[in-house]
Design a protein around this motif. Structure first.
Motif, short mmCIF file in Angstrom:
data_model
loop_
_atom_site.label_atom_id
_atom_site.label_comp_id
_atom_site.label_asym_id
_atom_site.label_seq_id
_atom_site.Cartn_x
_atom_site.Cartn_y
_atom_site.Cartn_z
N GLU A 125 0.84 -1.19 0.00
CA GLU A 125 0.00 0.00 0.00
C GLU A 125 0.88 1.25 0.00
O GLU A 125 1.88 1.32 0.70
CB GLU A 125 -0.91 0.00 1.24
CG GLU A 125 -1.84 1.16 1.33
CD GLU A 125 -2.82 1.26 0.18
OE1 GLU A 125 -3.00 2.36 -0.35
OE2 GLU A 125 -3.40 0.21 -0.20
N LYS A 126 0.51 2.24 -0.80
CA LYS A 126 1.29 3.47 -0.91
C LYS A 126 0.66 4.65 -0.19
O LYS A 126 1.30 5.68 -0.03
CB LYS A 126 1.48 3.83 -2.40
CG LYS A 126 2.26 2.80 -3.18
CD LYS A 126 3.67 2.66 -2.67
CE LYS A 126 4.44 1.64 -3.47
NZ LYS A 126 5.57 1.11 -2.76
N SER A 127 -0.60 4.52 0.25
CA SER A 127 -1.26 5.66 0.88
C SER A 127 -0.61 5.97 2.23
O SER A 127 -0.12 5.09 2.93
CB SER A 127 -2.75 5.38 1.08
OG SER A 127 -2.93 4.40 2.07
N THR A 128 -0.63 7.23 2.59
CA THR A 128 0.00 7.65 3.84
C THR A 128 -0.74 7.12 5.06
O THR A 128 -0.13 6.92 6.10
CB THR A 128 0.08 9.19 3.90
OG1 THR A 128 -1.21 9.74 3.69
CG2 THR A 128 1.05 9.73 2.89
N GLN A 129 -2.04 6.88 4.94
CA GLN A 129 -2.79 6.35 6.07
C GLN A 129 -2.32 4.95 6.46
O GLN A 129 -2.39 4.57 7.62
CB GLN A 129 -4.30 6.29 5.78
CG GLN A 129 -4.96 7.64 5.62
CD GLN A 129 -5.06 8.03 4.14
OE1 GLN A 129 -4.34 7.50 3.30
NE2 GLN A 129 -5.94 8.97 3.85
N GLN A 131 0.80 3.67 5.91
CA GLN A 131 2.24 3.54 6.07
C GLN A 131 2.65 3.09 7.48
O GLN A 131 3.61 2.34 7.63
CB GLN A 131 2.94 4.86 5.73
CG GLN A 131 2.90 5.21 4.27
CD GLN A 131 3.52 4.14 3.39
OE1 GLN A 131 4.66 3.74 3.60
NE2 GLN A 131 2.77 3.66 2.41
N PHE A 132 1.94 3.53 8.50
CA PHE A 132 2.35 3.15 9.84
C PHE A 132 2.02 1.70 10.18
O PHE A 132 2.59 1.12 11.10
CB PHE A 132 1.75 4.10 10.89
CG PHE A 132 0.29 3.86 11.18
CD1 PHE A 132 -0.09 3.13 12.29
CD2 PHE A 132 -0.69 4.37 10.35
CE1 PHE A 132 -1.43 2.91 12.56
CE2 PHE A 132 -2.02 4.15 10.61
CZ PHE A 132 -2.39 3.42 11.72
#
Length: 179
Positions: A125-129, A131-132
């Motif tokens: 997944e590349k979305s910032t949501q 990433q963690f």
């Protein structure tokens, strides 16, 4: 510092809880050790997964490793339970151990592969949501893959080793008590 200390305490607590929950149905103090013996291999797989993916270990990586412990224990539990069932049914120990890997191979492998497949979309997944969460998914996914392969070999071997140790103490334990 506080988070890592809490995580370490949680890991120790989790290990104790897993041991207790396994000792009760097995009615054994030693068989939970066989089941839990694959946890370190899962942790190694998680670290290798981070290396493969080029990611640093984070606090969430370690949380994923805690979750991994439960999943890895499930795979081992399937093998040990099968061996116990066959031995109770009258099958010779070595035959039950050898048969366990072949008969339980598919359930163990499918459990692990479906768990990993479910994590694959999150891994890429590349979305910032998301990433963690990726470090947690790496720990869980790669740890499961690595531990599954190890489980199919280590658990039956450890079962035989444990039975050899028990046999030794039954045979020579009386002599040792007199010392």
């Amino acid at each position: 510092k506080e988070s890592s200390d809490a995580l370490l305490a949680g890991g120790v607590g989790l290990a104790i809880l897993i041991y207790i929950l396994l000792a009760i149905p097995f009615k054994s103090y030693s068989q939970p050790i066989i089941v839990m013996s694959v946890i370190p291999f899962g942790l190694v797989g998680a670290v290798i997964g981070h290396w493969i993916m080029g990611m640093d270990l984070t606090l969430l990586s370690f949380m994923g490793m805690l979750a991994l412990s439960g999943v890895v224990v499930n795979d081992s539990l399937v093998l040990v339970d099968y061996i116990n069932q066959k031995c109770r049914a009258g099958m010779a120990l070595k035959q039950a151990v050898f048969e366990s890997g072949g008969r339980r191979f598919r359930p163990v492998l499918l459990t692990s592969l479906t768990t990993f497949a479910g994590l694959v979309p999150l891994l890429f997944e590349k979305s910032t949501q998301a990433q963690f969460l990726i470090p947690m998914a790496i720990s869980l996914g790669f740890g499961i893959l690595f531990a599954t392969l190890i489980t199919l070999f280590i658990v039956p071997v450890n079962y035989l080793i444990l039975e050899d140790i028990k046999r030794y103490f039954r045979r020579y334990g009386k002599d040792m008590r007199s010392l």
